[in-house]
Design a protein around this motif. Structure first.
Motif, PDB file in Angstrom:
ATOM      1  N   ASN A  36       2.299  13.606  -7.777  1.00  0.00           N
ATOM      2  CA  ASN A  36       2.787  13.965  -6.452  1.00  0.00           C
ATOM      3  C   ASN A  36       4.069  13.233  -6.087  1.00  0.00           C
ATOM      4  O   ASN A  36       4.529  13.317  -4.960  1.00  0.00           O
ATOM      5  CB  ASN A  36       1.721  13.733  -5.379  1.00  0.00           C
ATOM      6  N   TRP A  37       4.636  12.508  -7.041  1.00  0.00           N
ATOM      7  CA  TRP A  37       6.003  11.987  -6.894  1.00  0.00           C
ATOM      8  C   TRP A  37       6.616  11.949  -8.285  1.00  0.00           C
ATOM      9  O   TRP A  37       6.151  11.229  -9.163  1.00  0.00           O
ATOM     10  CB  TRP A  37       5.992  10.604  -6.246  1.00  0.00           C
ATOM     11  N   ILE A  38       7.644  12.739  -8.495  1.00  0.00           N
ATOM     12  CA  ILE A  38       8.366  12.764  -9.760  1.00  0.00           C
ATOM     13  C   ILE A  38       9.746  12.176  -9.534  1.00  0.00           C
ATOM     14  O   ILE A  38      10.502  12.642  -8.678  1.00  0.00           O
ATOM     15  CB  ILE A  38       8.469  14.198 -10.311  1.00  0.00           C
ATOM     16  N   VAL A  39      10.068  11.146 -10.294  1.00  0.00           N
ATOM     17  CA  VAL A  39      11.332  10.426 -10.138  1.00  0.00           C
ATOM     18  C   VAL A  39      12.191  10.663 -11.372  1.00  0.00           C
ATOM     19  O   VAL A  39      11.749  10.391 -12.499  1.00  0.00           O
ATOM     20  CB  VAL A  39      11.095   8.913  -9.951  1.00  0.00           C
ATOM     21  N   TYR A  40      13.392  11.146 -11.163  1.00  0.00           N
ATOM     22  CA  TYR A  40      14.358  11.311 -12.250  1.00  0.00           C
ATOM     23  C   TYR A  40      15.316  10.125 -12.234  1.00  0.00           C
ATOM     24  O   TYR A  40      15.979   9.863 -11.230  1.00  0.00           O
ATOM     25  CB  TYR A  40      15.151  12.601 -12.080  1.00  0.00           C
ATOM     26  N   ILE A  41      15.389   9.410 -13.359  1.00  0.00           N
ATOM     27  CA  ILE A  41      16.325   8.291 -13.488  1.00  0.00           C
ATOM     28  C   ILE A  41      17.385   8.698 -14.497  1.00  0.00           C
ATOM     29  O   ILE A  41      17.107   8.795 -15.695  1.00  0.00           O
ATOM     30  CB  ILE A  41      15.605   7.003 -13.925  1.00  0.00           C
TER      31      ILE A  41
ATOM     32  N   PRO B 187       4.289  17.799  -3.114  1.00  0.00           N
ATOM     33  CA  PRO B 187       4.776  16.717  -3.964  1.00  0.00           C
ATOM     34  C   PRO B 187       6.277  16.442  -3.765  1.00  0.00           C
ATOM     35  O   PRO B 187       7.034  17.355  -3.470  1.00  0.00           O
ATOM     36  CB  PRO B 187       4.512  17.226  -5.383  1.00  0.00           C
ATOM     37  N   ASP B 188       6.645  15.190  -3.971  1.00  0.00           N
ATOM     38  CA  ASP B 188       8.022  14.762  -3.800  1.00  0.00           C
ATOM     39  C   ASP B 188       8.744  14.738  -5.131  1.00  0.00           C
ATOM     40  O   ASP B 188       8.161  14.451  -6.175  1.00  0.00           O
ATOM     41  CB  ASP B 188       8.076  13.359  -3.191  1.00  0.00           C
TER      42      ASP B 188
ATOM     43  N   LYS C 120       0.860  -1.181   0.000  1.00  0.00           N
ATOM     44  CA  LYS C 120       0.000   0.000   0.000  1.00  0.00           C
ATOM     45  C   LYS C 120       0.898   1.233   0.000  1.00  0.00           C
ATOM     46  O   LYS C 120       1.428   1.622   1.034  1.00  0.00           O
ATOM     47  CB  LYS C 120      -0.909   0.003   1.225  1.00  0.00           C
ATOM     48  N   LEU C 121       1.089   1.795  -1.155  1.00  0.00           N
ATOM     49  CA  LEU C 121       1.930   2.973  -1.291  1.00  0.00           C
ATOM     50  C   LEU C 121       1.033   4.207  -1.326  1.00  0.00           C
ATOM     51  O   LEU C 121       0.260   4.380  -2.257  1.00  0.00           O
ATOM     52  CB  LEU C 121       2.771   2.889  -2.568  1.00  0.00           C
ATOM     53  N   TYR C 122       1.143   5.032  -0.327  1.00  0.00           N
ATOM     54  CA  TYR C 122       0.244   6.165  -0.218  1.00  0.00           C
ATOM     55  C   TYR C 122       0.735   7.335  -1.078  1.00  0.00           C
ATOM     56  O   TYR C 122       1.127   8.391  -0.578  1.00  0.00           O
ATOM     57  CB  TYR C 122       0.087   6.572   1.244  1.00  0.00           C
ATOM     58  N   VAL C 123       0.745   7.097  -2.367  1.00  0.00           N
ATOM     59  CA  VAL C 123       1.032   8.142  -3.345  1.00  0.00           C
ATOM     60  C   VAL C 123      -0.067   8.089  -4.395  1.00  0.00           C
ATOM     61  O   VAL C 123      -0.620   7.030  -4.686  1.00  0.00           O
ATOM     62  CB  VAL C 123       2.415   7.961  -4.001  1.00  0.00           C
ATOM     63  N   GLY C 124      -0.401   9.249  -4.936  1.00  0.00           N
ATOM     64  CA  GLY C 124      -1.493   9.294  -5.888  1.00  0.00           C
ATOM     65  C   GLY C 124      -1.042   8.995  -7.295  1.00  0.00           C
ATOM     66  O   GLY C 124      -1.490   8.040  -7.924  1.00  0.00           O
ATOM     67  N   LYS C 125      -0.124   9.802  -7.830  1.00  0.00           N
ATOM     68  CA  LYS C 125       0.333   9.628  -9.197  1.00  0.00           C
ATOM     69  C   LYS C 125       1.835   9.829  -9.249  1.00  0.00           C
ATOM     70  O   LYS C 125       2.369  10.754  -8.649  1.00  0.00           O
ATOM     71  CB  LYS C 125      -0.369  10.613 -10.137  1.00  0.00           C
ATOM     72  N   VAL C 126       2.498   8.980  -9.995  1.00  0.00           N
ATOM     73  CA  VAL C 126       3.954   9.030 -10.120  1.00  0.00           C
ATOM     74  C   VAL C 126       4.316   9.283 -11.568  1.00  0.00           C
ATOM     75  O   VAL C 126       3.716   8.709 -12.480  1.00  0.00           O
ATOM     76  CB  VAL C 126       4.593   7.707  -9.640  1.00  0.00           C
TER      77      VAL C 126
END
Length: 921
Positions: free
Chosen positions: A326-331, A361-362, A205-211
């Motif tokens: 609400n979570w943006i990940v840079y790879i 947001p993260d 259960k990951l409490y994030v909305g959209k990645v």
């Protein structure tokens, strides 16, 4: 598995004000770090209009794009992320157990949260450390029934023992730590429930909305083909993990829609000023008031040194405001970390992101290192694999086999570690290889097909029939069952940390544990088992559950031996053609999330610029140096800690446990480090003791530090975060003292600006019951010395005490007024106490690694031993070694009836330019 995975509680500092750097206090640039898995900040929210104190989730602000760029407060709109479902996790079950226990035992302590960790096997499965936070709240209350810390532990144990449906045994240790062992029957029933309801019930259960997974515009330029494979594998694995966890995820497609693109560019132009001068580009925050100066944020070469920052800021705005991620990940490759942080800092200035980096947001950075294997060598390696299995290059199976072997080899390594692909690694049957894992899965299927019992019928049963007191309480089946139950929390950590190798390690450990369990039974008795017996049912349950978890791990990692003509094989394209394969972002089907990343044809150069404060990065007047900078090897050398208990005048000596660690992304990563806890901010333990191996301390005296956990001297840049959590108990174990629990930044920018090569410093951390002072040395350019001391001769009748210490020679400036202060910065290599007996052979050194000044530096090793009875000096000698970058030197200490051989092995790290900071290259 990483150490963090066993921690269920938030161990971040609640108060940082007590930690000061006494020597270096310049301002700094705060790096927006990725939130750790088990230490993220949660808050209580209104769920369906009511406050649920047990529910702690991330609250995500959503910006009103029509009126403001600022995040709004989430008001009573429920929990963002997945809804209520039948998902289950061991972590949640055990945490809820401790929450209920604390509520029943200490009803007045409303804010008390579980401090729950995995423990050593001999003590049980988990340990509860709430005595450390509860006792300080009760010890000064005269009406309290708890007179000693252990009374707190006894109360917790009493409540836990009532839960015999879930817990087999409860133990109490030391000053009140409680450990417990889960019931084997409860474990079996939990696994059977998963078999009945399906593996999807174990999704986290990951409490994030959209990645949104993002790629900067300069990401692919100049990247090797093998490194691009690695990026593709990491990205697709992350997407599969998120989708399995029912999280909405998308890849940055460049936002090609003209309407969005234009509006995003307008937002960038409104907030930032873009200037070009002498071939360089500077992006600054526009002044909000007349007379304000521009704040430079991003600088780079016009020909692409920083890529298209304007475009990347536009994409970031679209991700936050249009996609509402609400979570943006840079790879990206590791060398691009500072550029991404510049973009994020710019977004904070524009108020697209909150100033507090721990608020949603993260934004997270997930860097990876390039692979040292060249494409030609990789092609040759893959062809050897085909020859080894005697399979034609045109067959379907080799295509999927080669892809899976290549994929697993790249994913099983930490993304910050270099990877060398070789033939043996791809085909060997033992160890953490794909071939070993597939062999294990085949053994499971072979066993289940021989079973006389219908597994499907067993899975459908409403309840599992188990014998009393004979199921999974001891032995290999219990070890395997507990490992299976940990799947959800391991996957959560692997996903949120963007570290696929954690899942690979779990999968390999699962195979090893199954192998031990499988081989503990004689295969010849399989057909003789009594149908429907408890033994057969529980073993089948374990076999089938292991197979289901393994299959899910394979799926999440993208490993399959089922070939599809619609998929493009990386390996097959390499061994059958020398032409460039298609874009690696299109190699796998990840639903509608194909990457559409614009490739920059220009080769990117390294980033430049300098950090000055926590709100900006200022461009240098001439950021591109004409001459290569001097390669330095900076080192942070911690020496000693002073322990000071101030709330108890009678305290003289006792035991201390806890940890001291330092963390420095730029310094450690530039020095080829892989981190321990936080994925992209290398963390090194300087002191780490649990309650079961606490160390003796004397009040107001020095405790000399040993080798860092990394077995390597610690590099540093301009900022290093330090974390201290130290607890002291008295000899009678009837009181404990919270010496310190703090985190803070040590700021070294001024040190780098000064025309000096070294300095001595001290860090003071104040706690509820006292304070500690840690003494350290900074060296701008150092060599690493590995010290070995061997006793050559020692008379049988000698009875001595004394020390062997190390310090710097050649008139090193310790900046101390007297020899007493200088003692704070002398490393204690070995201490021989009264009654310790004779000295022989290789001496076990407390500290054997020491950084030494490079140019003109030297290391002095000095020993002084005294006779216990007469007090006569037996040995008083020293040996000095001039520093060198490589090689070994030897020396000798000679005394009365004793002598010691000294050996120093010299080495130097890969180095960095001007302080280990990428922005100073």
């Amino acid at each position: 598995m990483l150490q963090r995975s066993s921690s269920f509680s938030n161990k971040t500092s609640s108060n940082n004000s007590g930690l000061q750097n006494q020597n270096l206090t310049t301002s700094h640039f705060t790096v927006p770090l990725q939130e750790p898995v088990d230490e993220v900040v949660f808050v209580k929210v209104l769920v369906n209009g009511k406050q649920d104190d047990a529910k702690r989730v991330k609250v995500v602000g959503v910006a009103d794009e029509q009126n403001s760029d600022e995040p709004n407060v989430l008001e009573g709109r429920g929990v963002i992320g997945v809804g209520e479902d039948n998902r289950w996790s061991l972590k949640e079950e055990v945490t809820t157990l401790i929450e209920d226990t604390l509520r029943l035992s200490f009803s007045d302590l409303k804010e008390e949260q579980p401090k729950l960790f995995g423990c050593k096997k001999e003590y049980g499965d988990y340990q509860c450390e709430n005595v450390l936070s509860i006792w300080p709240q009760l010890k000064n209350n005269p009406e309290s029934d708890f007179k000693k810390p252990i009374d707190v532990g006894e109360e917790i144990r009493k409540q836990l023992e009532k839960r015999d449906d879930m817990i087999k045994e409860v133990f109490i240790h030391d000053i009140g730590f409680v450990t417990f062992k889960l019931s084997g029957k409860w474990m079996a029933e939990s696994i059977h429930k998963m078999l009945r309801d399906g593996i999807d019930t174990w999704a986290p259960k990951l409490y994030v909305g959209k990645v949104m997974v993002n790629f900067p515009s300069w990401d692919i330029a100049g990247e090797t083909r093998v490194a691009s494979f690695r990026r593709s594998y990491i990205t697709n694995t992350l997407i599969r993990m998120l989708k399995y966890s029912k999280v909405d995820v998308t890849l940055n497609k460049g936002f090609s829609e003209e309407g969005h693109k234009k509006k995003a560019q307008d937002k960038v132009n409104k907030r930032f000023s873009i200037e070009e001068k002498d071939g360089n580009v500077t992006i600054s925050v526009r002044a909000t008031r007349a007379g304000d100066k521009l704040k430079p944020l991003i600088c780079g070469k016009k020909d692409g040194g920083f890529g298209n920052a304007s475009k990347d800021l536009s994409n970031l705005w679209c991700g936050l405001k249009k996609e509402k991620a609400n979570w943006i990940v840079y790879i990206t490759p590791v060398q691009q970390q500072e550029y991404i942080e510049m973009c994020i800092t710019a977004a904070r200035h524009a108020r697209w992101l909150p100033e507090d980096r721990y608020k949603s947001p993260d934004t997270s950075y997930a860097g990876y290192k390039s692979c040292s294997t060249e494409v030609e060598k990789l092609i040759n390696t893959l062809q050897q694999v085909l020859f080894f299995f005697d399979l034609p290059t045109s067959a379907d199976l080799p295509a999927s086999l080669l892809d899976s072997a290549l994929k697993y080899t790249l994913l099983k390594n930490h993304r910050l570690a270099d990877v060398t692909l070789d033939f043996i690694e791809l085909v060997k049957e033992e160890g953490n290889t794909l071939r070993y894992l597939l062999k294990t899965r085949d053994e499971i299927r072979s066993f289940t097909t021989k079973s006389c019992e219908d597994i499907d019928e067993l899975k459908k049963a409403s309840e599992l029939t188990l014998g009393e007191g004979e199921v999974w309480e001891e032995g290999l089946e219990r070890v395997l069952g507990l490992h299976l139950l940990m799947f959800t929390e391991v996957l959560e950590e692997s996903c949120l940390s963007v570290l696929p190798h954690i899942l690979c390690e779990y999968l390999y450990d699962l195979s090893v544990k199954f192998g031990r369990f499988h081989t503990s039974y004689n295969p010849s008795v399989y057909e003789c088992w009594q149908v429907g017996s408890v033994a057969e049912s529980t073993r089948l349950l374990l076999y089938e559950a292991t197979a289901m978890v393994m299959d899910k791990c394979f799926h999440l990692l993208g490993i399959t031996l089922e070939y599809s003509s619609s998929e493009v094989s990386i390996a097959q394209s390499l061994v059958s053609s020398t032409e460039q394969p298609m874009d690696v972002n299109e190699l796998e089907d990840v639903s509608d999330c194909e990457a559409d990343v614009e490739s920059d044809k220009k080769k990117q150069n390294r980033a430049v610029g300098g950090a000055t404060d926590h709100t900006s990065i200022t461009a240098w007047a001439n950021p591109i140096a004409r001459d290569p900078p001097k390669i330095l090897n900076p080192r942070f050398e911690p020496i000693s800690i002073s322990v000071n208990i101030t709330t108890d005048s009678e305290f003289k000596n006792g035991k201390m446990f806890g940890h001291v660690s330092v963390s420095d992304a730029y310094g450690l990563l530039s020095d080829s480090w892989g981190p321990s806890y936080e994925p992209d901010c290398g963390q090194i333990l300087l002191f780490n003791r649990d309650w079961c191996n606490s160390i003796d301390v004397i009040n107001y005296e020095l405790l000399y530090l040993g080798n860092p956990r990394s077995r390597h001297s610690v590099p540093f840049s301009s900022i290093m975060e330090i974390s201290m959590e130290l607890i002291v108990t008295n000899e009678m174990k009837d009181n404990l003292f919270l010496l310190c629990d703090h985190q803070s930044d040590m700021k070294f920018s001024e040190f780098w600006k000064e025309d000096i090569n070294s300095t001595c410093g001290a860090i003071s951390a104040v706690g509820e019951d006292g304070h500690v002072v840690m003494h350290y040395i900074l060296l701008k350019d150092a060599v690493d010395a590995a010290i070995k001391i061997t006793c050559e001769s020692f008379a049988a009748d000698l009875n001595v005490y004394g020390r062997i210490v190390a310090y710097y020679g050649n008139e090193f400036d310790y900046q101390c007024d007297n020899d007493f202060q200088k003692g704070f910065y002398m490393a204690l290599l070995y201490e021989h106490g009264f009654g310790s007996g004779a000295i022989a052979g290789d001496i076990p050194l407390r500290k054997s690694l020491l950084a030494v000044p490079n140019e003109g530096g030297s290391l002095i090793i000095e020993a002084k031993l005294m006779d216990v009875e007469s007090g006569d000096v037996i040995l008083d000698d020293r040996c000095e070694f001039s520093s060198q970058t490589r090689g070994s030197v030897e020396g000798q200490l000679v005394g009365t009836h004793c002598s010691f051989l000294l050996r120093v092995d010299w080495s130097q790290g890969p180095g960095c330019s001007k302080g280990g900071c990428s922005y100073l290259f």
